[in-house]
Structures are given as structure tokens and as C-alpha cells.
Design a protein around this motif. Structure first.
Motif, PDB file in Angstrom:
ATOM      1  N   GLY A 100      11.457  71.362  32.145  1.00  0.00           N
ATOM      2  CA  GLY A 100      11.546  71.660  33.565  1.00  0.00           C
ATOM      3  C   GLY A 100      12.929  72.082  33.976  1.00  0.00           C
ATOM      4  O   GLY A 100      13.819  72.316  33.149  1.00  0.00           O
ATOM      5  N   GLU A 105      11.878  66.075  34.265  1.00  0.00           N
ATOM      6  CA  GLU A 105      10.793  66.986  34.676  1.00  0.00           C
ATOM      7  C   GLU A 105      10.269  67.746  33.470  1.00  0.00           C
ATOM      8  O   GLU A 105      11.050  68.245  32.650  1.00  0.00           O
ATOM      9  CB  GLU A 105      11.263  67.967  35.743  1.00  0.00           C
ATOM     10  CG  GLU A 105      10.163  68.916  36.229  1.00  0.00           C
ATOM     11  CD  GLU A 105      10.658  69.902  37.281  1.00  0.00           C
ATOM     12  OE1 GLU A 105       9.817  70.399  38.053  1.00  0.00           O
ATOM     13  OE2 GLU A 105      11.874  70.186  37.327  1.00  0.00           O
ATOM     14  N   LEU A 107       7.165  70.740  32.541  1.00  0.00           N
ATOM     15  CA  LEU A 107       6.114  71.635  33.033  1.00  0.00           C
ATOM     16  C   LEU A 107       4.922  71.572  32.093  1.00  0.00           C
ATOM     17  O   LEU A 107       5.073  71.686  30.870  1.00  0.00           O
ATOM     18  CB  LEU A 107       6.621  73.073  33.124  1.00  0.00           C
ATOM     19  CG  LEU A 107       7.745  73.352  34.126  1.00  0.00           C
ATOM     20  CD1 LEU A 107       8.127  74.831  34.077  1.00  0.00           C
ATOM     21  CD2 LEU A 107       7.341  72.934  35.527  1.00  0.00           C
ATOM     22  N   ASN A 157       1.083  76.561  35.958  1.00  0.00           N
ATOM     23  CA  ASN A 157       1.578  75.258  35.521  1.00  0.00           C
ATOM     24  C   ASN A 157       1.706  74.301  36.693  1.00  0.00           C
ATOM     25  O   ASN A 157       1.500  74.681  37.850  1.00  0.00           O
ATOM     26  CB  ASN A 157       2.914  75.397  34.789  1.00  0.00           C
ATOM     27  CG  ASN A 157       3.964  76.114  35.624  1.00  0.00           C
ATOM     28  OD1 ASN A 157       4.036  75.956  36.842  1.00  0.00           O
ATOM     29  ND2 ASN A 157       4.775  76.938  34.961  1.00  0.00           N
ATOM     30  N   SER A 159       4.188  70.454  37.614  1.00  0.00           N
ATOM     31  CA  SER A 159       5.319  69.649  37.169  1.00  0.00           C
ATOM     32  C   SER A 159       4.935  68.183  37.006  1.00  0.00           C
ATOM     33  O   SER A 159       4.242  67.608  37.864  1.00  0.00           O
ATOM     34  CB  SER A 159       6.482  69.757  38.165  1.00  0.00           C
ATOM     35  OG  SER A 159       6.992  71.065  38.200  1.00  0.00           O
ATOM     36  N   ARG A 161       6.911  64.696  36.775  1.00  0.00           N
ATOM     37  CA  ARG A 161       8.228  64.150  37.077  1.00  0.00           C
ATOM     38  C   ARG A 161       8.233  62.648  36.819  1.00  0.00           C
ATOM     39  O   ARG A 161       7.267  61.950  37.146  1.00  0.00           O
ATOM     40  CB  ARG A 161       8.618  64.462  38.523  1.00  0.00           C
ATOM     41  CG  ARG A 161       8.805  65.963  38.767  1.00  0.00           C
ATOM     42  CD  ARG A 161       8.961  66.294  40.220  1.00  0.00           C
ATOM     43  NE  ARG A 161       9.163  67.738  40.401  1.00  0.00           N
ATOM     44  CZ  ARG A 161       9.127  68.353  41.576  1.00  0.00           C
ATOM     45  NH1 ARG A 161       8.919  67.649  42.682  1.00  0.00           N
ATOM     46  NH2 ARG A 161       9.314  69.656  41.654  1.00  0.00           N
ATOM     47  N   THR A 209       2.848  67.438  40.602  1.00  0.00           N
ATOM     48  CA  THR A 209       2.721  68.371  41.719  1.00  0.00           C
ATOM     49  C   THR A 209       1.379  69.096  41.619  1.00  0.00           C
ATOM     50  O   THR A 209       0.721  69.055  40.579  1.00  0.00           O
ATOM     51  CB  THR A 209       3.877  69.392  41.714  1.00  0.00           C
ATOM     52  OG1 THR A 209       3.803  70.156  40.497  1.00  0.00           O
ATOM     53  CG2 THR A 209       5.218  68.681  41.808  1.00  0.00           C
ATOM     54  N   GLY A 214       4.487  74.619  40.261  1.00  0.00           N
ATOM     55  CA  GLY A 214       5.600  74.393  39.342  1.00  0.00           C
ATOM     56  C   GLY A 214       6.293  75.653  38.926  1.00  0.00           C
ATOM     57  O   GLY A 214       7.227  75.616  38.123  1.00  0.00           O
TER      58      GLY A 214
END
Length: 215
Positions: A100, A105, A107, A157, A159, A161, A209, A214
Motif C-alpha cells: 500500500g 496498508e 492492497l 482493489n 485496502s 489496514r 475499505t 483503494g
């Protein structure tokens, strides 16, 4: 003798007159009764009081309105306007991970490997798995979910986290992520290495998310 004959003649004449008067009275009475009798009505099929009246009642607007409403009601077998045929299925997607934009993070990439376009909308499901157990990622608050349409070969994609382990301790390590696309019930396992601090509160900070946010 002559006087007796005259009396008999007079008596006969009076009787005849009385009889004629009685007959005239009877005739006049019958005529009056016939004149005062009400006219007889017919209730046959062609008369206004018979079948004609019944037909008028059956063709009244009330009865006709109910029949029309019943006939215009949609049938139970009418085809549904909604269709889930364009929803991205787990079987038609490939899954991978990449770094990320920041520490903590990752992806998760989703690629359409099917032969037709498909779409996704919403949050995915994601469970981090390892020897120490399983943690379910929560949805990031305040993020709206776009609708993403993927042609064959295209990808999107979202995310993942998490709080990175900067404590110097061993922390808790996860080695895979079980990903479920939006509106799907089938999951796919993605190899992944995530290490978060041990202790309460760290697991609740693992979030995802919406798909498509993302990028």
C-alpha cells in the motif's frame, strides 16, 4: 172480478220494472269494477320488470369496475426486472496482494478472469488467519462504496489496514487473508504476511475499505 185482474196486471208490471232496475244496477256495478281494477303487469323476460331489470343491475359500473381491476392485476408469474447475472462471482475473479501507500496498508487486487463484464458494489469480507487465531476486519467508517464494473481482464482493489508492530516484541503474525467479494458467499484465500502488536485493541484496528476505493 175485473178489479182483481187489474190488480194482477199492475203487480206484474211493478215486478218487471223492479227486475229491470236490478239488472241495470248489476251491469253498472260490474262495469265500474272492471274500470277500477289495476292493469295486470307482466314479469316475463321481455318486460322492464323482469330479466331486463336484472341485466341492468349486472351491467352497473360497480360490478364492471371490479371485474376490470381483477383482469388488469399483474400475474404472479411476471418476470422480475432485477437480475444478478452481472455480479462478479468469486469463481470468475483472481486474487493477489501488493504494498500500500503507507506502513500498515496492503492492497488486495481483484481481477475479472471471466468471459463477460461484471460489477461489484460495497465492502468485502476479510479474515486474517494465522497460528495465533483469526481476526475479522471491520469496515472503515465514513467511506462511500462506488460501483465498479470490470471488463474481462480488468482489475480493481481495496485496502486492508492494520496497526504495524513497532513494539519490538514478536506481536501476532497472520499468514493469509480469506477474502469474500461483496454480495458473495464464497471466499478465496490469499497468501499474506501481516504482523500486529499483541494485546487488546490491536485486532479492532484491522479494517477494510470498499472495493474500488483503494486505487
Amino acid at each position: 172480478m175485473r178489479l182483481r185482474k187489474m190488480s194482477a196486471v199492475i203487480a206484474t208490471a211493478v215486478a218487471a220494472a223492479l227486475s229491470l232496475t236490478a239488472c241495470d244496477g248489476a251491469d253498472n256495478s260490474d262495469a265500474g269494477a272492471a274500470a277500477s281494477a289495476p292493469a295486470e303487469t307482466s314479469a316475463g323476460p321481455g318486460s322492464p320488470g323482469g330479466a331486463g331489470t336484472t341485466d341492468a343491475a349486472e351491467s352497473s359500473p360497480g360490478g364492471g369496475g371490479q371485474a376490470s381491476a381483477s383482469a388488469s392485476a399483474p400475474g404472479s408469474g411476471a418476470p422480475s426486472a432485477s437480475s444478478a447475472g452481472d455480479m462478479c462471482r468469486t469463481a470468475d475473479l483472481s486474487f493477489s496482494s501488493s504494498g500500500g501507500m503507507a506502513e500498515g496498508e496492503v492492497l488486495i487486487d481483484l481481477e475479472n478472469t471471466g468471459s463477460a463484464s461484471c460489477s461489484m458494489h460495497g465492502f468485502p469480507g476479510l479474515d486474517l488467519k494465522g497460528e495465533d487465531g483469526t481476526v475479522s476486519a471491520e469496515r472503515t467508517s465514513g467511506r462511500s462504496a462506488p460501483t465498479v464494473t470490470l471488463a474481462p481482464g480488468e482489475r480493481t482493489n481495496f485496502s486492508l489496514r492494520f496497526p504495524p508492530n513497532t513494539t519490538g516484541g514478536s506481536g501476532v503474525t497472520f499468514t493469509s487473508a480469506l477474502v469474500t467479494p461483496p454480495d458473495e458467499t464464497h471466499s478465496h484465500s490469499v497468501p499474506l504476511s501481516v504482523n500486529i502488536p499483541a494485546g487488546s485493541g490491536s485486532a479492532s484496528r484491522v479494517t477494510v475499505t470498499p472495493v474500488g476505493s483503494g486505487k
